[in-house]
Motif scaffolding. Structure first.
Motif, PDB file in Angstrom:
ATOM      1  N   HIS A  48     -66.403  89.504 -44.654  1.00 19.24           N
ATOM      2  CA  HIS A  48     -65.133  89.130 -44.063  1.00 19.24           C
ATOM      3  C   HIS A  48     -64.021  89.712 -44.935  1.00 19.24           C
ATOM      4  CE1 HIS A  48     -63.039  86.508 -41.162  1.00 19.24           C
ATOM      5  NE2 HIS A  48     -62.084  86.600 -42.063  1.00 19.24           N
ATOM      6  N   SER A  98     -61.814  88.244 -59.109  1.00 17.51           N
ATOM      7  CA  SER A  98     -61.661  86.992 -58.380  1.00 17.51           C
ATOM      8  C   SER A  98     -62.283  85.839 -59.153  1.00 17.51           C
ATOM      9  CB  SER A  98     -62.295  87.110 -57.003  1.00 17.51           C
ATOM     10  OG  SER A  98     -63.675  87.371 -57.133  1.00 17.51           O
ATOM     11  N   GLU A 127     -61.867  90.503 -52.382  1.00 18.76           N
ATOM     12  CA  GLU A 127     -60.976  90.193 -51.277  1.00 18.76           C
ATOM     13  C   GLU A 127     -60.007  89.091 -51.661  1.00 18.76           C
ATOM     14  OE1 GLU A 127     -60.956  91.749 -48.250  1.00 18.76           O
ATOM     15  OE2 GLU A 127     -62.362  93.161 -49.150  1.00 18.76           O
ATOM     16  N   ASP A 128     -58.836  89.174 -51.068  1.00 21.68           N
ATOM     17  CA  ASP A 128     -57.833  88.140 -51.299  1.00 21.68           C
ATOM     18  C   ASP A 128     -57.568  87.435 -49.966  1.00 21.68           C
ATOM     19  OD1 ASP A 128     -56.070  86.563 -52.605  1.00 21.68           O
ATOM     20  OD2 ASP A 128     -54.810  88.174 -53.345  1.00 21.68           O
ATOM     21  N   GLY A 129     -56.584  86.555 -49.956  1.00 19.82           N
ATOM     22  CA  GLY A 129     -56.221  85.879 -48.716  1.00 19.82           C
ATOM     23  C   GLY A 129     -57.410  85.131 -48.149  1.00 19.82           C
ATOM     24  N   ASP A 130     -57.743  85.392 -46.872  1.00 19.71           N
ATOM     25  CA  ASP A 130     -58.873  84.687 -46.270  1.00 19.71           C
ATOM     26  C   ASP A 130     -60.147  85.534 -46.301  1.00 19.71           C
ATOM     27  OD1 ASP A 130     -58.308  86.581 -44.414  1.00 19.71           O
ATOM     28  OD2 ASP A 130     -58.486  85.241 -42.688  1.00 19.71           O
ATOM     29  N   GLY A 131     -60.194  86.539 -47.184  1.00 21.26           N
ATOM     30  CA  GLY A 131     -61.386  87.391 -47.270  1.00 21.26           C
ATOM     31  C   GLY A 131     -62.547  86.712 -47.990  1.00 21.26           C
ATOM     32  N   HIS A 132     -63.645  87.441 -48.063  1.00 12.92           N
ATOM     33  CA  HIS A 132     -64.864  86.930 -48.692  1.00 12.92           C
ATOM     34  C   HIS A 132     -64.597  86.373 -50.096  1.00 12.92           C
ATOM     35  CE1 HIS A 132     -69.235  86.822 -49.386  1.00 12.92           C
ATOM     36  NE2 HIS A 132     -68.888  87.012 -50.643  1.00 12.92           N
ATOM     37  N   GLU A 133     -65.146  85.202 -50.391  1.00 16.12           N
ATOM     38  CA  GLU A 133     -64.913  84.622 -51.715  1.00 16.12           C
ATOM     39  C   GLU A 133     -66.116  83.827 -52.222  1.00 16.12           C
ATOM     40  OE1 GLU A 133     -62.456  81.052 -52.038  1.00 16.12           O
ATOM     41  OE2 GLU A 133     -61.949  81.240 -49.926  1.00 16.12           O
ATOM     42  N   THR A 134     -67.236  83.899 -51.526  1.00 17.84           N
ATOM     43  CA  THR A 134     -68.396  83.099 -51.925  1.00 17.84           C
ATOM     44  C   THR A 134     -69.443  83.979 -52.592  1.00 17.84           C
ATOM     45  OG1 THR A 134     -67.994  81.688 -50.005  1.00 17.84           O
ATOM     46  CG2 THR A 134     -70.130  81.459 -51.104  1.00 17.84           C
ATOM     47  N   TRP A 135     -69.859  83.573 -53.773  1.00 17.54           N
ATOM     48  CA  TRP A 135     -70.811  84.369 -54.555  1.00 17.54           C
ATOM     49  C   TRP A 135     -71.969  83.519 -55.029  1.00 17.54           C
ATOM     50  CZ3 TRP A 135     -69.972  89.352 -54.108  1.00 17.54           C
ATOM     51  CH2 TRP A 135     -68.664  89.798 -53.852  1.00 17.54           C
ATOM     52  N   ARG A 192     -70.779  79.715 -55.618  1.00 20.85           N
ATOM     53  CA  ARG A 192     -69.374  79.475 -55.954  1.00 20.85           C
ATOM     54  C   ARG A 192     -68.484  79.974 -54.825  1.00 20.85           C
ATOM     55  NH1 ARG A 192     -69.071  78.582 -61.767  1.00 20.85           N
ATOM     56  NH2 ARG A 192     -66.899  78.084 -61.312  1.00 20.85           N
ATOM     57  N   GLU A 245     -64.958  80.905 -54.698  1.00 19.47           N
ATOM     58  CA  GLU A 245     -64.138  81.088 -55.897  1.00 19.47           C
ATOM     59  C   GLU A 245     -62.665  80.736 -55.752  1.00 19.47           C
ATOM     60  OE1 GLU A 245     -64.985  84.815 -57.816  1.00 19.47           O
ATOM     61  OE2 GLU A 245     -66.994  84.112 -58.392  1.00 19.47           O
ATOM     62  N   ARG A 246     -62.107  80.882 -54.561  1.00 23.79           N
ATOM     63  CA  ARG A 246     -60.698  80.471 -54.411  1.00 23.79           C
ATOM     64  C   ARG A 246     -60.593  79.001 -54.018  1.00 23.79           C
ATOM     65  NH1 ARG A 246     -60.363  85.637 -52.380  1.00 23.79           N
ATOM     66  NH2 ARG A 246     -60.600  84.907 -50.245  1.00 23.79           N
ATOM     67  N   ARG A 250     -65.959  77.777 -45.388  1.00 24.09           N
ATOM     68  CA  ARG A 250     -65.804  79.122 -45.938  1.00 24.09           C
ATOM     69  C   ARG A 250     -67.154  79.666 -46.416  1.00 24.09           C
ATOM     70  NH1 ARG A 250     -61.151  81.801 -47.356  1.00 24.09           N
ATOM     71  NH2 ARG A 250     -60.583  80.775 -45.418  1.00 24.09           N
ATOM     72  N   ARG A 276     -69.256  80.725 -43.478  1.00 23.65           N
ATOM     73  CA  ARG A 276     -68.784  82.010 -42.960  1.00 23.65           C
ATOM     74  C   ARG A 276     -69.203  83.160 -43.880  1.00 23.65           C
ATOM     75  NH1 ARG A 276     -62.756  84.035 -43.839  1.00 23.65           N
ATOM     76  NH2 ARG A 276     -63.804  84.527 -45.807  1.00 23.65           N
ATOM     77  N   ASP A 277     -68.982  83.010 -45.182  1.00 26.11           N
ATOM     78  CA  ASP A 277     -69.209  84.110 -46.126  1.00 26.11           C
ATOM     79  C   ASP A 277     -70.690  84.423 -46.322  1.00 26.11           C
ATOM     80  OD1 ASP A 277     -66.526  84.445 -46.474  1.00 26.11           O
ATOM     81  OD2 ASP A 277     -66.444  83.637 -48.513  1.00 26.11           O
TER      82      ASP A 277
END
Lengths: 311, 311
Positions: A107, A117, A127-135, B137, B139-140, B188, B191-192
């Protein structure tokens, strides 16, 4: 040799999952072989492993160059690809049912490549904003060996493999033992997160002269390729020596570093580690694997050899 | 009111997955309601939401107090429990098919509570050796609000929810909007990581006097409980003011802090954030949620209210 059979090419996540669920409903085991394409006999060996794993089996090969496992300084832009050639090779196996070849699996929000991040890691996908953030992080096994010189690599691998597992919902997944740390890390992730997936580690496939097969070998000049044989040669020599009783790891590592360096390679690391925990050992009295990473020109190669001195 | 029906109690991961797959094979939608037990009407409301989500539906309630979302300084040891009472309440709903109540969901190695395994976070579950080491995680969204005062909380939540999703393989999962940040973070993550699961956010359930239901309310003295009403009262007042045109967030937050503090609460935070990104806003001109965390005696309570001033 099986008859050529064109695999179905699937680009869409939802279509992929629906395909997989249909096969399961038909009573088939779904096996996945994740790749980044530019297939060679090593990949085809993973597919043979999958085909032998269970019956009846539906085999999905994924071809996706995952940006999040590359650092911006690494070779994402030059990673080789040949989708038409890959399809021909897969068809020739006669056992591959589907190829999952998505355009993009992440995403996207507003890009901000310059800023990490989290955890200080920066990949080609931040990614920032509503982009990918799960790791997904495998916190001990991601450290050391390739984790030291490729700080975002295993975070990217664990995350993309989780995504592929959730999209394809396989029963079995096959990984090559050439990427030894990756294989062990995926096994640990599957155990820790309770994925209902059997992970199979498939043996390294080598060229006739011993070079471990890799998509990156194509970037080696003829001269570099010749020099690169020093890796596999020194690993075989080390194993022979260890089985004869030379089990001192410092000695063994020094010899490998010396051999690779003398032939013109630049060693990234040579480590002798316990096979499951990947913890360094000083003496070969448990099952170990010797792992090597070295540069030949602009190409970074990895290779390894397992040793069980007790057997 | 439906007839009482005893749910099946399942303790084992493999048995849980097999149960779930049987229901899917029967053509049922599997819905999961994750809880930490000590159930109240808020939980029962989540179950009603699940029961209404689709038909025919098989409902699994999980009861598991997840150690990895508690810091050692937090209230894991005193978290209330009443499994027999929980079972009675679940039976009385008449719609719950199974209760997943495992003893322990983590692979244990050698404990080392004193040392952080990564990212500086230390929870009541930190394993060494071959113990659990994989963490999810977000992260945001894990930052800010409860993430600031509870640094391991969302890492633990995302990880345990991933595990429960992989064990139960549900089609639907219901989370309470009282834990607003948790709900958004799970959305989130799904989705991710491409989980094939629909996440439903279920509205906050309140006592007749306005107190948001929480298992932790049992630890409030009568006096503290009375004082704690200042949270919900100030949230309703803020919403009323905002809808009348007072959309300055600094003013609104100051008023809430003042009200809660004057009644004897110790404010952890009052924040007004955009509903999806949870990014702080200065003026209520987008859909926002006001989130409050405050201590009354030894009990930390959270509450929130959504405001869409455009509606």
């Amino acid at each position: 040799m099986p008859a050529a059979r064109e695999p179905e090419v699937i680009r869409d996540k939802a279509a992929m999952r629906a395909w997989s669920r249909r096969r399961r409903a038909e009573g088939k085991t779904v096996a996945v072989v994740p790749t980044m394409g530019y297939l060679h006999d090593g990949h085809l060996s993973l597919i043979s492993t999958a085909a032998a794993a269970d019956n009846p089996v539906a085999i999905v090969v994924t071809i996706y160059v995952n940006p999040s496992q590359f650092a911006p300084s690494e070779d994402l832009a030059t990673y080789p690809s040949d989708f038409a050639g890959d399809l021909r090779k897969l068809a020739s196996t006669g056992v591959v049912d589907a190829v999952f070849n998505p355009v993009d699996l992440y995403h996207r929000g507003t890009r901000r490549l310059a800023v990490a991040s989290g955890g200080g890691a920066v990949s080609c996908l931040e990614e920032d904003g509503d982009g990918h953030e799960t790791w997904v992080r495998v916190e001990r096994l991601e450290k050391g060996l390739c984790g030291d010189s490729r700080p975002v690599f295993f975070r990217g691998v664990a995350t993309i493999v989780s995504k592929l597992f959730n999209i394809i919902e396989p029963d079995v997944a096959v990984f090559g033992k050439k990427d030894y740390q990756q294989w062990r890390l995926i096994c640990r992730m599957v155990r820790d997160l309770d994925f209902a997936i059997e992970i199979i580690g498939s043996e390294i496939v080598r060229e006739a002269d011993g070079l471990a097969m890799s998509s990156r070998n194509v970037h080696l000049s003829r001269e570099e390729r010749e020099k690169a044989l020093s890796i596999s040669r020194s690993l075989v020599d080390a194993r022979t020596a260890a089985l004869k009783g030379n089990t001192d790891c410092t000695q063994i590592k020094n010899k490998i570093v010396q051999t690779v360096t003398e032939t013109g390679g630049e060693v990234d690391y040579v480590e002798i580690v316990e096979q499951e925990s990947l913890a360094p050992v000083e003496k070969i009295d448990v099952p170990v694997v010797i792992c090597v990473a070295a540069w030949f020109g602009k190409v970074r190669l990895i290779d390894n050899i397992e040793i069980d001195a007790r057997s």
